[in-house]
Design a protein around this motif. Sequence first.
Motif, PDB file in Angstrom:
ATOM      1  N   ASP A  23       0.823  -1.213   0.000  1.00 16.53           N
ATOM      2  CA  ASP A  23       0.000   0.000   0.000  1.00 16.53           C
ATOM      3  C   ASP A  23       0.855   1.260   0.000  1.00 16.53           C
ATOM      4  OD1 ASP A  23      -2.761  -1.171   0.333  1.00 16.53           O
ATOM      5  OD2 ASP A  23      -1.744  -2.098   2.012  1.00 16.53           O
ATOM      6  N   GLY A  24       2.171   1.087   0.121  1.00 18.31           N
ATOM      7  CA  GLY A  24       3.072   2.223   0.146  1.00 18.31           C
ATOM      8  C   GLY A  24       4.451   1.771   0.595  1.00 18.31           C
ATOM      9  N   VAL A  25       5.330   2.754   0.804  1.00 21.96           N
ATOM     10  CA  VAL A  25       6.732   2.456   1.123  1.00 21.96           C
ATOM     11  C   VAL A  25       7.176   3.373   2.259  1.00 21.96           C
ATOM     12  CG1 VAL A  25       9.105   2.554   0.208  1.00 21.96           C
ATOM     13  CG2 VAL A  25       7.238   1.703  -1.235  1.00 21.96           C
ATOM     14  N   THR A  26       8.031   2.835   3.114  1.00 21.86           N
ATOM     15  CA  THR A  26       8.695   3.663   4.123  1.00 21.86           C
ATOM     16  C   THR A  26      10.196   3.424   4.014  1.00 21.86           C
ATOM     17  OG1 THR A  26       8.575   1.941   5.824  1.00 21.86           O
ATOM     18  CG2 THR A  26       6.743   3.492   5.725  1.00 21.86           C
ATOM     19  N   MET A  27      10.957   4.409   4.455  1.00 21.43           N
ATOM     20  CA  MET A  27      12.432   4.281   4.442  1.00 21.43           C
ATOM     21  C   MET A  27      12.964   4.858   5.739  1.00 21.43           C
ATOM     22  SD  MET A  27      13.294   5.994   0.850  1.00 21.43           S
ATOM     23  CE  MET A  27      11.892   6.181  -0.191  1.00 21.43           C
ATOM     24  N   ASN A  28      14.191   4.487   6.072  1.00 20.58           N
ATOM     25  CA  ASN A  28      14.887   5.146   7.178  1.00 20.58           C
ATOM     26  C   ASN A  28      16.359   5.311   6.784  1.00 20.58           C
ATOM     27  OD1 ASN A  28      16.446   2.839   7.992  1.00 20.58           O
ATOM     28  ND2 ASN A  28      14.662   2.020   9.065  1.00 20.58           N
ATOM     29  N   PRO A  29      17.123   6.103   7.532  1.00 19.29           N
ATOM     30  CA  PRO A  29      18.516   6.362   7.136  1.00 19.29           C
ATOM     31  C   PRO A  29      19.367   5.095   7.079  1.00 19.29           C
ATOM     32  CG  PRO A  29      17.788   7.948   8.778  1.00 19.29           C
ATOM     33  CD  PRO A  29      16.709   6.924   8.681  1.00 19.29           C
ATOM     34  N   ALA A  30      19.103   4.135   7.966  1.00 23.19           N
ATOM     35  CA  ALA A  30      19.889   2.902   7.970  1.00 23.19           C
ATOM     36  C   ALA A  30      19.652   2.108   6.678  1.00 23.19           C
ATOM     37  CB  ALA A  30      19.533   2.057   9.193  1.00 23.19           C
ATOM     38  N   LEU A  31      18.425   2.118   6.182  1.00 27.91           N
ATOM     39  CA  LEU A  31      18.128   1.401   4.928  1.00 27.91           C
ATOM     40  C   LEU A  31      18.799   2.093   3.747  1.00 27.91           C
ATOM     41  CD1 LEU A  31      14.338   0.668   5.567  1.00 27.91           C
ATOM     42  CD2 LEU A  31      16.189  -1.014   5.517  1.00 27.91           C
ATOM     43  N   LEU A  32      18.792   3.431   3.739  1.00 33.34           N
ATOM     44  CA  LEU A  32      19.475   4.172   2.668  1.00 33.34           C
ATOM     45  C   LEU A  32      20.968   3.849   2.696  1.00 33.34           C
ATOM     46  CD1 LEU A  32      17.615   7.550   3.161  1.00 33.34           C
ATOM     47  CD2 LEU A  32      17.553   6.214   1.064  1.00 33.34           C
ATOM     48  N   ALA A  33      21.544   3.830   3.902  1.00 36.74           N
ATOM     49  CA  ALA A  33      22.986   3.560   4.022  1.00 36.74           C
ATOM     50  C   ALA A  33      23.302   2.120   3.619  1.00 36.74           C
ATOM     51  CB  ALA A  33      23.440   3.826   5.458  1.00 36.74           C
ATOM     52  N   ARG A  34      22.429   1.190   4.011  1.00 30.17           N
ATOM     53  CA  ARG A  34      22.682  -0.224   3.693  1.00 30.17           C
ATOM     54  C   ARG A  34      22.762  -0.455   2.182  1.00 30.17           C
ATOM     55  NH1 ARG A  34      18.028  -4.415   4.749  1.00 30.17           N
ATOM     56  NH2 ARG A  34      17.511  -3.665   2.661  1.00 30.17           N
TER      57      ARG A  34
END
Length: 212
Positions: A23-34
């Motif tokens: 239904d949508g997407v969420t992100m966090n800084p750790a996921l961006l860095a990974r």
Amino acid sequence: MKMFLDSANVDDVRALAAAGAIDGVTMNPALLARDKVILEDVLAMICELAGGPVSAPVRANEWEAIVREGRALAKVHERVVVKIPIHADGLRAIAKLHAEGIRTHATLCCSANHGLLAARAGADFVSPIVGRLEETGVSGLEVVAQMIEIYDNYEFDTQIMVASVRTPTHVQEAALLGADAVTMPRRLFEAIAHHPLAERVQSEFLAAWKRL
Ligand code: G3P
């Protein structure tokens, strides 16, 4: 219960969106860095793929800077929801962005009182971090249950999106409690779709088809 993908990986978003699973997407800084992803490089594409709200985290930590960053993120795509941690400056920024008509997602919700403050500030979504809470010996699902009761008491519109989900049981318990949404990694979408008994019986049935 709505199901969001917690990922900054475009391939994951594309695959699960194409399957009609999210239904949508969420992100966090750790996921961006990974995934070594620059938010600005992928945000518009993920919004196009997601088919629903996309929570994009702010880097800033001081309320006026959060507001400026939130306004810029919101301009990227109409699906963007500005993801802001719950602390004094974060709550102030959520209230300011809410007053401007910009959608926000309060994250790092660690208690029912955190949830109360996020709703009072006008957050559209709030995420209790169930797995992280359990790592500290606190029942994350009990926090979710308390938040649901408080939101019912005062008829808050803020949607409770259970986050930091670690197990299929977390998903099931969130649904039983009546949480509005859950956000989880791709591996959990796959884990809850599989069951060893269903797979064993399906193998038996496939073999039966071949014998016919
Ligand atoms: O919103 C915070 C959430 O994304 C944290 O998840 O898996 O890092 O505990 P996790």
